[in-house]
Write a protein that holds these residues in place. Structure first.
Motif, PDB file in Angstrom:
ATOM      1  N   ASN A   1       0.828  -1.207   0.000  1.00 48.96           N
ATOM      2  CA  ASN A   1       0.000   0.000   0.000  1.00 48.96           C
ATOM      3  C   ASN A   1       0.864   1.261   0.000  1.00 48.96           C
ATOM      4  O   ASN A   1       0.530   2.250  -0.655  1.00 48.96           O
ATOM      5  CB  ASN A   1      -0.952   0.000   1.198  1.00 48.96           C
TER       6      ASN A   1
ATOM      7  N   ALA B   1       2.171   1.673  -3.485  1.00 45.63           N
ATOM      8  CA  ALA B   1       1.095   2.184  -4.334  1.00 45.63           C
ATOM      9  C   ALA B   1       0.872   3.681  -4.101  1.00 45.63           C
ATOM     10  O   ALA B   1       0.741   4.451  -5.054  1.00 45.63           O
ATOM     11  CB  ALA B   1      -0.189   1.399  -4.079  1.00 45.63           C
ATOM     12  N   THR B   2       0.850   4.084  -2.853  1.00 44.41           N
ATOM     13  CA  THR B   2       0.658   5.502  -2.535  1.00 44.41           C
ATOM     14  C   THR B   2       1.790   6.350  -3.106  1.00 44.41           C
ATOM     15  O   THR B   2       1.553   7.416  -3.686  1.00 44.41           O
ATOM     16  CB  THR B   2       0.556   5.697  -1.006  1.00 44.41           C
TER      17      THR B   2
ATOM     18  N   ASN C   1       3.496   5.824  -5.675  1.00 44.55           N
ATOM     19  CA  ASN C   1       3.500   5.827  -7.141  1.00 44.55           C
ATOM     20  C   ASN C   1       2.158   6.244  -7.725  1.00 44.55           C
ATOM     21  O   ASN C   1       1.940   6.094  -8.924  1.00 44.55           O
ATOM     22  CB  ASN C   1       3.894   4.438  -7.659  1.00 44.55           C
ATOM     23  N   SER C   2       1.288   6.802  -6.931  1.00 47.73           N
ATOM     24  CA  SER C   2      -0.057   7.141  -7.394  1.00 47.73           C
ATOM     25  C   SER C   2      -0.126   8.446  -8.188  1.00 47.73           C
ATOM     26  O   SER C   2      -1.177   8.777  -8.721  1.00 47.73           O
ATOM     27  CB  SER C   2      -1.022   7.202  -6.215  1.00 47.73           C
TER      28      SER C   2
ATOM     29  N   GLN D   1      -2.797   5.587 -14.035  1.00 46.91           N
ATOM     30  CA  GLN D   1      -3.015   4.273 -13.440  1.00 46.91           C
ATOM     31  C   GLN D   1      -2.148   3.214 -14.106  1.00 46.91           C
ATOM     32  O   GLN D   1      -1.528   2.390 -13.436  1.00 46.91           O
ATOM     33  CB  GLN D   1      -4.490   3.882 -13.535  1.00 46.91           C
TER      34      GLN D   1
ATOM     35  N   SER E   1       1.451   3.711 -13.054  1.00 44.32           N
ATOM     36  CA  SER E   1       1.599   3.347 -11.646  1.00 44.32           C
ATOM     37  C   SER E   1       1.649   1.832 -11.470  1.00 44.32           C
ATOM     38  O   SER E   1       2.510   1.310 -10.755  1.00 44.32           O
ATOM     39  CB  SER E   1       0.438   3.918 -10.828  1.00 44.32           C
ATOM     40  N   VAL E   2       0.736   1.129 -12.107  1.00 39.74           N
ATOM     41  CA  VAL E   2       0.719  -0.332 -12.013  1.00 39.74           C
ATOM     42  C   VAL E   2       2.039  -0.906 -12.519  1.00 39.74           C
ATOM     43  O   VAL E   2       2.632  -1.777 -11.880  1.00 39.74           O
ATOM     44  CB  VAL E   2      -0.490  -0.923 -12.776  1.00 39.74           C
TER      45      VAL E   2
ATOM     46  N   ILE F   1       4.777  -0.289  -9.919  1.00 38.20           N
ATOM     47  CA  ILE F   1       4.599  -1.120  -8.726  1.00 38.20           C
ATOM     48  C   ILE F   1       4.973  -2.566  -9.026  1.00 38.20           C
ATOM     49  O   ILE F   1       5.710  -3.199  -8.253  1.00 38.20           O
ATOM     50  CB  ILE F   1       3.157  -1.005  -8.198  1.00 38.20           C
TER      51      ILE F   1
ATOM     52  N   LEU G   1      -5.267   0.561  -6.121  1.00 40.21           N
ATOM     53  CA  LEU G   1      -4.098   0.544  -6.997  1.00 40.21           C
ATOM     54  C   LEU G   1      -3.170  -0.624  -6.663  1.00 40.21           C
ATOM     55  O   LEU G   1      -2.610  -1.263  -7.554  1.00 40.21           O
ATOM     56  CB  LEU G   1      -3.341   1.874  -6.897  1.00 40.21           C
ATOM     57  N   ALA G   2      -3.040  -0.927  -5.393  1.00 43.58           N
ATOM     58  CA  ALA G   2      -2.234  -2.074  -4.974  1.00 43.58           C
ATOM     59  C   ALA G   2      -2.869  -3.370  -5.475  1.00 43.58           C
ATOM     60  O   ALA G   2      -2.167  -4.262  -5.969  1.00 43.58           O
ATOM     61  CB  ALA G   2      -2.084  -2.104  -3.459  1.00 43.58           C
TER      62      ALA G   2
ATOM     63  N   SER H   1      -2.268  -3.832  -9.142  1.00 45.22           N
ATOM     64  CA  SER H   1      -0.866  -4.185  -9.367  1.00 45.22           C
ATOM     65  C   SER H   1      -0.588  -5.642  -9.019  1.00 45.22           C
ATOM     66  O   SER H   1       0.123  -6.341  -9.744  1.00 45.22           O
ATOM     67  CB  SER H   1       0.042  -3.267  -8.550  1.00 45.22           C
TER      68      SER H   1
END
Length: 72
Positions: A11, A14-15, A17-18, A22, A25-26, A29, A59-60, A63
């Motif tokens: 998490n 994810a935060t 790289n937010s 999207q 970011s994925v 991650i 987002l996590a 990923s």
């Protein structure tokens, strides 16, 4: 390592790289998890995501689902 610790770590990743799109970011991650997490950690978080995943940020979760494709 406990599942709770892995959830907290992914998490945070994810935060951090937010700020990207999207898709970017994925990719970031997944790349991070692939490079820096032990196989046992990856399998544990994938299993958690498949079984429950309630404490994962969206987002996590996205990923980890993408990461899981590499380990099917």
């Amino acid at each position: 390592m406990s599942t709770e610790q892995l959830v907290k770590m992914v998490n945070q990743i994810a935060t951090n790289n937010s700020h990207q799109t999207q898709q970017e970011s994925v990719a970031l991650i997944v790349n991070h998890l692939t490079k820096f997490w032990a196989l046992s950690m990856k399998k544990q978080i994938i299993d958690y995501a498949k079984q429950d995943g309630k404490d994962l940020l969206p987002l996590a979760m996205l990923s980890i689902n993408e990461l899981a494709k590499k380990y099917q």
